[in-house]
Design an enzyme around this catalytic site. Structure first.
Site, mmCIF file in Angstrom:
data_model
loop_
_atom_site.group_PDB
_atom_site.id
_atom_site.type_symbol
_atom_site.label_atom_id
_atom_site.label_comp_id
_atom_site.label_asym_id
_atom_site.label_seq_id
_atom_site.Cartn_x
_atom_site.Cartn_y
_atom_site.Cartn_z
ATOM 1 C CG HIS A 58 -9.263 -2.612 2.240
ATOM 2 N ND1 HIS A 58 -8.508 -2.110 1.237
ATOM 3 C CD2 HIS A 58 -8.397 -2.908 3.067
ATOM 4 C CE1 HIS A 58 -7.417 -2.480 1.445
ATOM 5 N NE2 HIS A 58 -7.299 -2.793 2.566
ATOM 6 C CE1 TYR A 115 -10.754 15.290 22.902
ATOM 7 C CE2 TYR A 115 -12.885 14.692 23.979
ATOM 8 C CZ TYR A 115 -11.333 15.367 24.179
ATOM 9 O OH TYR A 115 -11.130 16.505 24.994
ATOM 10 C CG HIS A 118 -4.624 0.490 5.811
ATOM 11 N ND1 HIS A 118 -5.942 0.659 5.624
ATOM 12 C CD2 HIS A 118 -4.399 -0.758 5.131
ATOM 13 C CE1 HIS A 118 -6.389 -0.303 4.982
ATOM 14 N NE2 HIS A 118 -5.469 -1.311 4.701
ATOM 15 C CD GLU A 153 -3.068 -1.139 0.377
ATOM 16 O OE1 GLU A 153 -2.886 -0.132 -0.723
ATOM 17 O OE2 GLU A 153 -3.956 -1.943 0.295
ATOM 18 C CG HIS A 167 -7.782 -4.962 7.086
ATOM 19 N ND1 HIS A 167 -7.078 -6.082 6.495
ATOM 20 C CD2 HIS A 167 -7.049 -3.968 6.292
ATOM 21 C CE1 HIS A 167 -6.461 -5.770 5.442
ATOM 22 N NE2 HIS A 167 -6.542 -4.491 5.190
HETATM 23 ZN ZN ZN Z 1 -5.496 -2.840 3.986
#
Ligand code: ZN
Length: 213
Positions: free
Chosen positions: A161, A121, A94, A75, A96
Site C-alpha cells: 500500500h 540519513y 502518507h 485514512e 503510495h
Molecule cells: Zn493509501
C-alpha cells in the site's frame, strides 16, 4: 508555530512538489498538520496532491470535530493514531510511493526494521520502520495497529500500500517520507547484488553521535 494561513499554503506546496516528482499519483496520498490552536488541517478525501486547494482543506478543532472545508481523507483513523500516541508530532504524511511499495512485497523482510541500513540519513530521519500487514484502505484497524506501537515509531510501512511518516512539522514529515522512499529505491536497485550495507558498528556510531535513541 506558523500561522494557519501559511500552514495551509505549505501543506499544498509540499504535496504538489511530491506529486510532481512522482512520489504519489492520481488522487492517492494524504497529509495532515497540527494548527496553532491544537486542531488539525487535513487533505480532503479523493483530492489530488498536485491540486490541493488551501481554502478547502478539512479543518478540525482541538476536540476533533470537523468545522470547515471538504470531507477529510478516509485514512483519518491512521492520522489520529499518530497524534494521539506522540505528543510531539505536528504532521503526518502518507504516500503510495512506488519503491517503498515494491520493497514491502519482497520475501524475507525484517518486519520490525523494514528498511535495510544503507545510508546514514535513512537511520537518522526514520529510525526503525515497522512493516505492518496488509489492510483494506481506510480500515480503522490500521489506526489500531499504529496505536499498538505505543508511540515508539514515527514511520510505518503498510504492506502492498504505502508508507506513513510523522514529524514535528510538515517539512520534517515530508523530508522523512522522501528519505524512506529513497532508501527503499536503493534497496530495490541493489537487491540481489550483495550490496555493502552499514555495519552494526556504523549504525551504533550514528545512534550515539546523533542521540537517536
Ligand atoms: Zn493509501
Amino acid at each position: 508555530m506558523i500561522p494557519e494561513s501559511r500552514l495551509r499554503e505549505q501543506i499544498c506546496l509540499l504535496a504538489k512538489s511530491m506529486y510532481e516528482r512522482g512520489l504519489t499519483s492520481g488522487s492517492t496520498g494524504n497529509i495532515s498538520a497540527r494548527t496553532e490552536d491544537g486542531g488539525l488541517l487535513v487533505s480532503p478525501t479523493g483530492a489530488c496532491f498536485g491540486r490541493l486547494d488551501p481554502a478547502r482543506l478539512s479543518r478540525f478543532d482541538a476536540g476533533g470535530a470537523l468545522i470547515d472545508g471538504d470531507l477529510p481523507t478516509k485514512e483519518m483513523p491512521l492520522h489520529s493514531a499518530f497524534y494521539d500516541t506522540h505528543s510531539t508530532v505536528g504532521a503526518v504524511v502518507h504516500l503510495h510511493s512506488c519503491h517503498s511499495v515494491a520493497l514491502s512485497m519482497m520475501p524475507d523482510l525484517d518486519e520490525d526494521n523494514f528498511l535495510p541500513p544503507l545510508t546514514p540519513y535513512g537511520i537518522m530521519k526514520l529510525g526503525k520502520v515497522k512493516l505492518l500487514p496488509f489492510f483494506l484502505p481506510g480500515d480503522a484497524a490500521i489506526g489500531q495497529a499504529v496505536r499498538g506501537l505505543a508511540g515508539k515509531r514515527t514511520a510505518v510501512m503498510l504492506a502492498n500500500h504505502g508508507p506513513v511518516v510523522a514529524g514535528k512539522d510538515v517539512e520534517a514529515a515530508c523530508d522523512a517520507i522522501e528519505e524512506l522512499e529513497d532508501t527503499a529505491r536503493l534497496a530495490m536497485l541493489t537487491r540481489g547484488l550483495n550490496p555493502r550495507a552499514l555495519t552494526n558498528d556504523q549504525v551504533q556510531a550514528l545512534i550515539t553521535k546523533f542521540d537517536l535513541e
